[in-house]
Design a protein around this motif. Structure first.
Motif, PDB file in Angstrom:
ATOM      1  N   UNK B   9      53.807  41.612  51.965  1.00 33.36           N
ATOM      2  CA  UNK B   9      54.391  43.016  51.712  1.00 33.36           C
ATOM      3  C   UNK B   9      55.305  43.278  50.537  1.00 33.36           C
ATOM      4  N   UNK B  10      54.970  44.320  49.861  1.00 36.79           N
ATOM      5  CA  UNK B  10      55.884  44.725  48.781  1.00 36.79           C
ATOM      6  C   UNK B  10      57.097  45.204  49.519  1.00 36.79           C
ATOM      7  N   UNK B  11      58.131  45.298  48.767  1.00 35.13           N
ATOM      8  CA  UNK B  11      59.506  45.425  49.485  1.00 35.13           C
ATOM      9  C   UNK B  11      60.397  46.237  48.305  1.00 35.13           C
ATOM     10  N   UNK B  44      60.329  51.373  65.063  1.00 31.43           N
ATOM     11  CA  UNK B  44      59.708  51.532  63.596  1.00 31.43           C
ATOM     12  C   UNK B  44      58.642  50.537  63.264  1.00 31.43           C
ATOM     13  N   UNK B  45      59.112  49.289  63.631  1.00 33.75           N
ATOM     14  CA  UNK B  45      58.248  48.261  63.456  1.00 33.75           C
ATOM     15  C   UNK B  45      56.868  48.341  64.287  1.00 33.75           C
ATOM     16  N   UNK B  46      56.957  48.524  65.573  1.00 35.65           N
ATOM     17  CA  UNK B  46      56.007  48.700  66.511  1.00 35.65           C
ATOM     18  C   UNK B  46      54.993  49.849  66.092  1.00 35.65           C
ATOM     19  N   UNK B  47      55.368  50.872  65.427  1.00 38.32           N
ATOM     20  CA  UNK B  47      54.514  52.008  65.431  1.00 38.32           C
ATOM     21  C   UNK B  47      54.063  51.921  64.023  1.00 38.32           C
ATOM     22  N   UNK B  48      54.397  51.050  63.337  1.00 34.46           N
ATOM     23  CA  UNK B  48      53.996  51.284  61.640  1.00 34.46           C
ATOM     24  C   UNK B  48      52.739  50.018  61.485  1.00 34.46           C
ATOM     25  N   UNK B  49      51.854  50.218  62.312  1.00 34.76           N
ATOM     26  CA  UNK B  49      50.743  49.497  61.933  1.00 34.76           C
ATOM     27  C   UNK B  49      50.069  49.704  60.540  1.00 34.76           C
ATOM     28  N   UNK B  50      49.776  48.617  60.012  1.00 37.45           N
ATOM     29  CA  UNK B  50      49.112  48.716  58.646  1.00 37.45           C
ATOM     30  C   UNK B  50      50.061  49.123  57.322  1.00 37.45           C
ATOM     31  N   UNK B  51      51.304  49.352  57.555  1.00 34.38           N
ATOM     32  CA  UNK B  51      52.097  49.605  56.717  1.00 34.38           C
ATOM     33  C   UNK B  51      53.225  48.535  56.510  1.00 34.38           C
ATOM     34  N   UNK B  52      53.367  48.047  55.461  1.00 39.81           N
ATOM     35  CA  UNK B  52      54.202  47.017  55.104  1.00 39.81           C
ATOM     36  C   UNK B  52      55.785  46.954  55.330  1.00 39.81           C
ATOM     37  N   UNK B  53      56.186  48.165  54.968  1.00 39.97           N
ATOM     38  CA  UNK B  53      57.655  48.379  54.950  1.00 39.97           C
ATOM     39  C   UNK B  53      57.765  49.796  55.518  1.00 39.97           C
ATOM     40  N   UNK B  54      59.065  49.664  56.418  1.00 42.47           N
ATOM     41  CA  UNK B  54      59.399  51.097  56.791  1.00 42.47           C
ATOM     42  C   UNK B  54      60.372  51.515  55.938  1.00 42.47           C
ATOM     43  N   UNK B  55      60.675  52.118  55.027  1.00 45.22           N
ATOM     44  CA  UNK B  55      61.831  52.500  54.192  1.00 45.22           C
ATOM     45  C   UNK B  55      62.886  53.232  55.106  1.00 45.22           C
ATOM     46  N   UNK B 286      58.228  45.977  45.338  1.00 45.73           N
ATOM     47  CA  UNK B 286      57.137  46.693  45.006  1.00 45.73           C
ATOM     48  C   UNK B 286      55.872  46.105  44.550  1.00 45.73           C
ATOM     49  N   UNK B 287      55.823  44.888  44.708  1.00 44.54           N
ATOM     50  CA  UNK B 287      54.393  44.165  44.417  1.00 44.54           C
ATOM     51  C   UNK B 287      53.322  44.499  45.565  1.00 44.54           C
ATOM     52  N   UNK B 288      52.066  43.998  45.085  1.00 46.36           N
ATOM     53  CA  UNK B 288      51.003  44.321  46.002  1.00 46.36           C
ATOM     54  C   UNK B 288      51.295  42.930  47.183  1.00 46.36           C
ATOM     55  N   UNK B 289      50.550  43.241  48.169  1.00 49.65           N
ATOM     56  CA  UNK B 289      50.427  42.121  49.026  1.00 49.65           C
ATOM     57  C   UNK B 289      49.464  40.996  48.807  1.00 49.65           C
ATOM     58  N   UNK B 290      48.581  41.288  47.903  1.00 53.09           N
ATOM     59  CA  UNK B 290      47.630  40.480  47.632  1.00 53.09           C
ATOM     60  C   UNK B 290      48.018  39.798  46.286  1.00 53.09           C
ATOM     61  N   UNK B 291      49.192  40.038  45.707  1.00 50.39           N
ATOM     62  CA  UNK B 291      49.527  39.527  44.456  1.00 50.39           C
ATOM     63  C   UNK B 291      50.294  38.270  44.769  1.00 50.39           C
ATOM     64  N   UNK B 292      49.648  37.125  44.589  1.00 52.60           N
ATOM     65  CA  UNK B 292      50.271  35.765  44.975  1.00 52.60           C
ATOM     66  C   UNK B 292      51.274  35.175  43.718  1.00 52.60           C
ATOM     67  N   UNK B 293      51.427  36.106  42.785  1.00 57.09           N
ATOM     68  CA  UNK B 293      52.308  35.660  41.758  1.00 57.09           C
ATOM     69  C   UNK B 293      53.919  36.525  42.010  1.00 57.09           C
ATOM     70  N   UNK B 294      53.730  37.481  42.815  1.00 62.73           N
ATOM     71  CA  UNK B 294      54.954  38.214  43.073  1.00 62.73           C
ATOM     72  C   UNK B 294      55.733  38.103  44.013  1.00 62.73           C
TER      73      UNK B 294
END
Lengths: 303, 303
Positions: B9-11, B44-55, B286-294
């Motif tokens: 996930x992005x961070x 927060x973690x438990x309820x945040x399905x499909x979101x990568x981060x909980x700011x 800030x990077x995308x989860x699918x960006x393997x360079x980030x």
């Protein structure tokens, strides 16, 4: 805080690995596990609480994985007055010392997510027995657990902790424990070292990766150094002490993994060459689970 | 068969590690996690399905472990028509491609052993939130999972597999997958290589240990060589191909871990010195989860 709990069972089985002097080859991969045999092994495992091995006929086709599966029976361990993580990922809230079976082979009766009853079957497209929820269809997988720790070098000595908890109460170990979700192996090793020895350390290099397939544990040990020359026993240690290499209490070590790590370290020091070591710890057939000398280090590789 | 599924996930968070040129130090160990903060993060973690981060606000006391825990949110992954192991240790029996949340942060609602409902609380003597059975008192622990694989050297080339399954369908990877209970890491790597590339290999030496704390995965990669010069795609691969080091498709790699492994390997080959590498892969903020360079490779240590 999380305890590395390592109990190895005695064995009368043999492995089917083929070892060369240069590398390591497993000879199972062309042979798909026959489902019936797998099922048999699984049922036996689930029902054999507190027994280490279920003596059974070696499969006609000697599959390394199947053999290991059959052997992976019920290491037992005790826990102390603290509620601790176990190598099976479970614990008890009881404050009494208790002996339980390993969750790695414990029958999973219910789905963690929906509460439905599970059946034990081989899912479509797989070869291994799994716990499958009869309500929501979820499959529960069980994976090996990582134990992380530090081999702390200081003034040509190494730091050991005398365990204040079961198993192996009163025996010596490197500070180590289960890796937690959300931390790296190095972070976990530093955390465990603080918890068990109240020592602030800097991880210097990876040193050893030792698998114990029998109990589903992998030990990752780092070389480390003290950031400050202070240490004192944490609540899980009776005492902490620096030992010169000639004085390491090999007859009073808590776990085979620590014996292997320390022996490899001494060899490296004597050779004047630090290496990274990989290997598999297999208990010697017929030996006692509490005998930390009764093992072989197989498939030892170095980098 | 078991798939290594790596989505990062992005961070926007920062770590609190202190890195030196020689070693690695975590700075959390003197600070016990405040329970309230831990609780908040867990809910927060438990309820945040499909979101990568909980700011969320960084804790007043910057705890490395807590920070990581807060960041360890919901990598998602898809699965194919086969019922496969997931990085969360769960799977679905559905034959449709589906996206699910990571079990490492999924709320555990029921006890696997007695079926009782769980509560989420910090057990006595611990510092972290756990799922505790309200009936039998068992605590369910969740630990990082190991992914094992082979970097196969042959004629100055390396073997890659193009994925025939999600996630990262159509992208290239080293043959790798989840380590199973009852096998060593080397055995698992050999098994996965057979399953994905139908290649018989001999493990030559350990090469890399790469942690991805964000998603609770650890990659263990071995250098290996073909025992026979034959390979062909297994059911989970579209094709398998040997690549010279100049031709490795870095823009079409499936996972950051594979990009890191291959880059370290190329550096070693160019330097004429094979080493063992340890490091932590952290996704670039800030990077995308699918960006393997980030990503950044942090706390890189060698042996």
């Amino acid at each position: 805080m999380l305890k590395a709990i390592q109990n190895l069972g005695s064995s009368t089985t043999t492995t089917t690995t083929t070892t060369t002097t240069k590398g390591f080859v497993a000879s199972f991969y062309r042979l798909k596990p026959p489902h019936a045999t797998t099922t048999s092994a699984f049922v036996s495992i689930s029902s054999s609480l507190l027994s280490y091995y279920s003596p059974r006929t070696r499969p006609t086709k000697p599959l390394l994985f199947l053999t290991r599966k059959t052997r992976s029976l019920e290491p037992v361990r005790a826990h102390s007055t603290r509620s601790e993580s176990k190598m099976d990922g479970t614990s008890s809230s009881s404050s009494a010392v208790a002996v339980q079976s390993s969750g790695s082979v414990r029958k999973i009766n219910f789905c963690q997510w929906c509460g439905g009853q599970t059946k034990h079957d081989i899912p479509d497209g797989e070869e291994k027995m799994r716990a499958i929820c009869t309500v929501c269809g979820k499959i529960t997988y069980q994976n090996p657990k990582m134990v992380v720790g530090c081999l702390i070098e200081h003034d040509n000595k190494v730091l050991l902790c005398k365990r204040n908890i079961q198993p192996s109460f009163g025996l010596w170990t490197l500070p180590a424990g289960y890796l937690e979700i959300g931390e790296s192996a190095a972070e976990g090793a530093i955390r465990e070292t603080w918890e068990e020895a109240h020592a602030e350390v800097e991880v210097v290099s990876p040193f050893a990766h030792l698998d114990i397939p029998l109990i589903g544990q992998t030990y990752i040990i780092f070389l480390a150094k003290l950031r400050k020359p202070h240490f004192s026993p944490g609540p899980e240690s009776l005492e902490c002490q620096l030992f010169s290499l000639d004085d390491i209490p090999f007859d009073s070590l808590a776990f085979s993994s620590m014996a292997v790590t320390l022996k490899l370290y001494i060899e490296d020091v004597k050779a004047g060459s630090r290496k990274f070591h990989y290997g598999t710890i297999n208990k010697r057939p017929g030996s006692s689970p509490s005998d930390t000398h009764a093992y072989t280090l197989d498939n030892h590789l170095q980098s």
